[in-house]
Design a protein around this motif. Structure first.
Motif, PDB file in Angstrom:
ATOM      1  N   PHE A 147       0.828  -1.206   0.000  1.00 19.39           N
ATOM      2  CA  PHE A 147       0.000   0.000   0.000  1.00 19.39           C
ATOM      3  C   PHE A 147       0.864   1.258   0.000  1.00 19.39           C
ATOM      4  CE2 PHE A 147      -2.470  -3.311   2.117  1.00 19.39           C
ATOM      5  CZ  PHE A 147      -3.640  -3.267   1.374  1.00 19.39           C
ATOM      6  N   THR A 148       0.563   2.188  -0.888  1.00 24.04           N
ATOM      7  CA  THR A 148       1.188   3.517  -0.828  1.00 24.04           C
ATOM      8  C   THR A 148       0.078   4.496  -0.462  1.00 24.04           C
ATOM      9  OG1 THR A 148       2.589   2.870  -2.661  1.00 24.04           O
ATOM     10  CG2 THR A 148       2.568   5.207  -2.107  1.00 24.04           C
ATOM     11  N   GLU A 149       0.242   5.153   0.678  1.00 22.18           N
ATOM     12  CA  GLU A 149      -0.803   6.083   1.120  1.00 22.18           C
ATOM     13  C   GLU A 149      -0.676   7.386   0.353  1.00 22.18           C
ATOM     14  OE1 GLU A 149      -3.082   5.036   3.158  1.00 22.18           O
ATOM     15  OE2 GLU A 149      -2.068   3.178   3.750  1.00 22.18           O
ATOM     16  N   ILE A 150      -1.780   7.828  -0.269  1.00 22.06           N
ATOM     17  CA  ILE A 150      -1.760   9.136  -0.941  1.00 22.06           C
ATOM     18  C   ILE A 150      -2.930   9.980  -0.433  1.00 22.06           C
ATOM     19  CG2 ILE A 150      -0.491   8.476  -3.012  1.00 22.06           C
ATOM     20  CD1 ILE A 150      -3.051   8.034  -4.488  1.00 22.06           C
ATOM     21  N   LEU A 151      -2.786  11.293  -0.574  1.00 20.92           N
ATOM     22  CA  LEU A 151      -3.801  12.183  -0.019  1.00 20.92           C
ATOM     23  C   LEU A 151      -4.695  12.745  -1.120  1.00 20.92           C
ATOM     24  CD1 LEU A 151      -1.737  14.322   2.545  1.00 20.92           C
ATOM     25  CD2 LEU A 151      -3.159  12.317   3.019  1.00 20.92           C
ATOM     26  N   MET A 152      -5.964  12.832  -0.805  1.00 26.73           N
ATOM     27  CA  MET A 152      -6.897  13.494  -1.720  1.00 26.73           C
ATOM     28  C   MET A 152      -8.030  14.092  -0.905  1.00 26.73           C
ATOM     29  SD  MET A 152      -8.597  12.032  -5.201  1.00 26.73           S
ATOM     30  CE  MET A 152     -10.052  11.358  -4.458  1.00 26.73           C
ATOM     31  N   GLY A 153      -8.730  15.066  -1.490  1.00 23.89           N
ATOM     32  CA  GLY A 153      -9.871  15.666  -0.805  1.00 23.89           C
ATOM     33  C   GLY A 153      -9.435  16.599   0.316  1.00 23.89           C
ATOM     34  N   GLY A 154     -10.220  16.643   1.373  1.00 19.70           N
ATOM     35  CA  GLY A 154      -9.940  17.550   2.478  1.00 19.70           C
ATOM     36  C   GLY A 154      -8.575  17.306   3.103  1.00 19.70           C
ATOM     37  N   ALA A 155      -8.200  16.041   3.237  1.00 15.87           N
ATOM     38  CA  ALA A 155      -6.902  15.707   3.845  1.00 15.87           C
ATOM     39  C   ALA A 155      -5.763  16.318   3.031  1.00 15.87           C
ATOM     40  CB  ALA A 155      -6.745  14.185   3.909  1.00 15.87           C
ATOM     41  N   SER A 156      -5.915  16.378   1.717  1.00 15.70           N
ATOM     42  CA  SER A 156      -4.882  16.973   0.857  1.00 15.70           C
ATOM     43  C   SER A 156      -4.918  18.504   0.949  1.00 15.70           C
ATOM     44  CB  SER A 156      -5.097  16.504  -0.596  1.00 15.70           C
ATOM     45  OG  SER A 156      -4.211  17.144  -1.461  1.00 15.70           O
ATOM     46  N   ILE A 157      -6.127  19.059   1.061  1.00 14.00           N
ATOM     47  CA  ILE A 157      -6.253  20.526   1.215  1.00 14.00           C
ATOM     48  C   ILE A 157      -5.515  20.973   2.481  1.00 14.00           C
ATOM     49  CG2 ILE A 157      -7.872  22.442   1.622  1.00 14.00           C
ATOM     50  CD1 ILE A 157      -9.993  20.816   0.055  1.00 14.00           C
ATOM     51  N   ASP A 158      -5.688  20.207   3.554  1.00 14.56           N
ATOM     52  CA  ASP A 158      -5.056  20.578   4.830  1.00 14.56           C
ATOM     53  C   ASP A 158      -3.525  20.586   4.730  1.00 14.56           C
ATOM     54  OD1 ASP A 158      -7.508  20.860   5.931  1.00 14.56           O
ATOM     55  OD2 ASP A 158      -7.512  18.945   7.025  1.00 14.56           O
ATOM     56  N   VAL A 159      -2.977  19.696   3.904  1.00 16.45           N
ATOM     57  CA  VAL A 159      -1.512  19.598   3.806  1.00 16.45           C
ATOM     58  C   VAL A 159      -0.955  20.455   2.659  1.00 16.45           C
ATOM     59  CG1 VAL A 159       0.421  18.013   3.424  1.00 16.45           C
ATOM     60  CG2 VAL A 159      -1.525  17.289   4.819  1.00 16.45           C
ATOM     61  N   TYR A 160      -1.591  20.391   1.484  1.00 10.06           N
ATOM     62  CA  TYR A 160      -1.024  21.046   0.284  1.00 10.06           C
ATOM     63  C   TYR A 160      -1.819  22.269  -0.189  1.00 10.06           C
ATOM     64  CZ  TYR A 160       1.342  16.517  -0.062  1.00 10.06           C
ATOM     65  OH  TYR A 160       2.061  15.389   0.197  1.00 10.06           O
ATOM     66  N   GLY A 161      -2.962  22.520   0.426  1.00 11.95           N
ATOM     67  CA  GLY A 161      -3.790  23.651  -0.011  1.00 11.95           C
ATOM     68  C   GLY A 161      -4.584  23.357  -1.271  1.00 11.95           C
ATOM     69  N   MET A 162      -4.566  22.126  -1.733  1.00 11.32           N
ATOM     70  CA  MET A 162      -5.352  21.731  -2.918  1.00 11.32           C
ATOM     71  C   MET A 162      -5.788  20.271  -2.759  1.00 11.32           C
ATOM     72  SD  MET A 162      -2.411  21.378  -5.820  1.00 11.32           S
ATOM     73  CE  MET A 162      -1.541  22.879  -5.491  1.00 11.32           C
ATOM     74  N   PRO A 163      -6.933  19.902  -3.415  1.00  8.70           N
ATOM     75  CA  PRO A 163      -7.493  18.566  -3.138  1.00  8.70           C
ATOM     76  C   PRO A 163      -6.757  17.411  -3.821  1.00  8.70           C
ATOM     77  CG  PRO A 163      -8.886  19.748  -4.677  1.00  8.70           C
ATOM     78  CD  PRO A 163      -7.825  20.719  -4.255  1.00  8.70           C
ATOM     79  N   LEU A 164      -5.895  17.729  -4.785  1.00  9.94           N
ATOM     80  CA  LEU A 164      -5.160  16.663  -5.481  1.00  9.94           C
ATOM     81  C   LEU A 164      -3.912  17.279  -6.102  1.00  9.94           C
ATOM     82  CD1 LEU A 164      -5.386  13.652  -6.554  1.00  9.94           C
ATOM     83  CD2 LEU A 164      -6.370  14.623  -8.615  1.00  9.94           C
ATOM     84  N   THR A 165      -2.759  16.667  -5.854  1.00 11.50           N
ATOM     85  CA  THR A 165      -1.527  17.211  -6.446  1.00 11.50           C
ATOM     86  C   THR A 165      -1.100  16.350  -7.642  1.00 11.50           C
ATOM     87  OG1 THR A 165      -0.097  15.840  -5.075  1.00 11.50           O
ATOM     88  CG2 THR A 165      -0.709  17.992  -4.164  1.00 11.50           C
TER      89      THR A 165
END
Ligand code: NAD
Length: 360
Positions: free
Chosen positions: A38-56
């Protein structure tokens, strides 16, 4: 064998339900000698909180280089979450729409299964529910009315809106091939749903589907008009195996089919492209009202993981083992709160995941 799975836990109940699906997959790996990485990746709110956007872009690349994506759900409470103060293209759902587009996911699969022991949750008449049903709604996801040219004009002071429904034969062929391939793994029946008595796009749909059917002589093909299909879903859902249809008809019919099962926490889904790659996620949302409380039903996500094994990895026996374990746990009377009924034993998210894992 080794499989690379990009895992998007997402928001709300997402981390809890994906955690349980991973637990089940690890057990399947041990039992059947596979290595699920498994490779954990961020999307949605969790990504907004870290990168300021929902998908990088990096997240998209990681997803593209994996064998499949397993997702929980994204989004928060749409009235109170600060994510919904952002402009639309920065909100959580924009990430999912972009990911689907980048991965070219044109085929959406939503199984609707009525488990005998959950028949009381089915809103249909008892004698219909007793027959049970197990169907797969296969919806074209990137063409048709939702993607056609649209405009609103004014003619002689009268407003007029125009939406265009377009399909070309290649778009129809690729989803039809998927539909027949899926039927080959099931009860070998395809019901192709259209409105060929009125629409040109449906007449083309019907002729291309008939052409594709020639390559699958074992599969029974029937054509059904969409209005009739909507009626048959509540009158005799047990007649269906794979329902193959275009975007808008599929949008409506898949919601109807899932409602007749009566339990949102049980509904898996998959979106596929023209390779074996797919994105697997429950049909429900991130349920912020019960997030972090060990109340969510993980079964939709666990069944989505089973679909991943079947459709992306061709591990039918392993997928069967998960589906059987789910059925066994339900037959033994264990329920999460959303499917609880008198006389059953209520368990939390983690316990439900563990019970299913133990029965693999
Ligand atoms: P929802 O599906 O999250 O919740 C509807 C109701 O069903 C709630 O009462 C919830 O507690 C319950 N529920 C949902 N899944 C459950 C489960 N596994 N176990 C037990 N109960 C469950 O729909 P909503 O409230 O309209 O949306 C919440 C958020 O989810 C929004 O931000 C929405 O945009 C997002 N959403 C995301 C996806 C996705 O990630 N693909 C899909 C739909 C909605």
């Amino acid at each position: 064998m080794q499989f690379q799975i990009a895992s998007i836990k997402g928001d709300g109940i997402g981390p809890e339900i994906v955690g349980e699906a991973q637990k089940v997959l690890k057990k399947v790996g041990e039992k059947f000698h596979h290595d699920f990485q498994f490779t954990e990746i961020l999307m949605g709110g969790a990504s907004i909180d870290v990168y300021g956007m929902p998908l990088t872009d990096e997240t998209i690349e990681t997803a593209k280089h994996s064998d499949a994506v397993l997702m929980g759900s994204i989004g928060g409470d749409t009235t109170t979450s600060p994510w919904y103060q952002l402009e639309p293209k920065l909100r959580p759902e924009a990430g999912l729409l972009r990911l689907r587009k980048e991965l070219n996911l044109f085929a959406n699969l939503r199984p609707a299964v009525l488990y005998e022991v959950l028949a009381d949750a089915c809103p249909l008449k008892k004698e219909i529910a007793e027959q049970g049903f197990d169907m797969m709604i296969m919806r074209e996801l990137t063409g048709g009315l939702y993607f056609g040219e649209r405009r609103t004009i004014e003619e002689n002071g009268i407003k007029k809106a125009i939406d265009t429904l377009t399909y070309d034969e290649n778009e129809i062929r690729r989803i039809a091939v998927k539909g027949f391939e899926i039927a080959m793994k099931r009860k070998k029946k395809v019901t192709s749903v259209d409105k060929a008595n009125v629409l040109d796009s449906s007449r083309l749909w019907r002729s291309v589907v008939a052409d594709v059917a020639k390559d699958y002589p074992e599969v029974q093909l029937e054509n059904m008009l969409v209005d009739n299909c909507a009626m048959q879903l509540v009158k005799d859902p047990s007649q269906f195996d794979v329902i193959l249809t275009e975007n808008m008809f599929g949008d409506i019919l898949s919601d109807e089919a899932s409602m007749v099962t009566g339990s949102i926490g049980m509904l898996a889904s998959a979106s596929l492209n023209d390779t074996k790659f797919g994105l697997y996620e429950p049909s429900h949302g991130s349920a912020p009202d019960i997030a972090g409380k060990n109340l969510a039903n993980p079964i939709a996500t666990i069944l989505s993981a089973a679909m991943m094994l079947r459709y992306s990895f061709d591990l039918d026996q392993e997928a069967d083992a998960i589906e059987k374990a789910v059925k066994d746990v339900l037959d033994e009377g264990f329920r999460t709160g959303d499917i609880m009924s008198e006389g059953s034993k209520q368990v939390g998210t983690k316990e439900m995941g563990s019970l299913i894992t133990e029965r693999i």
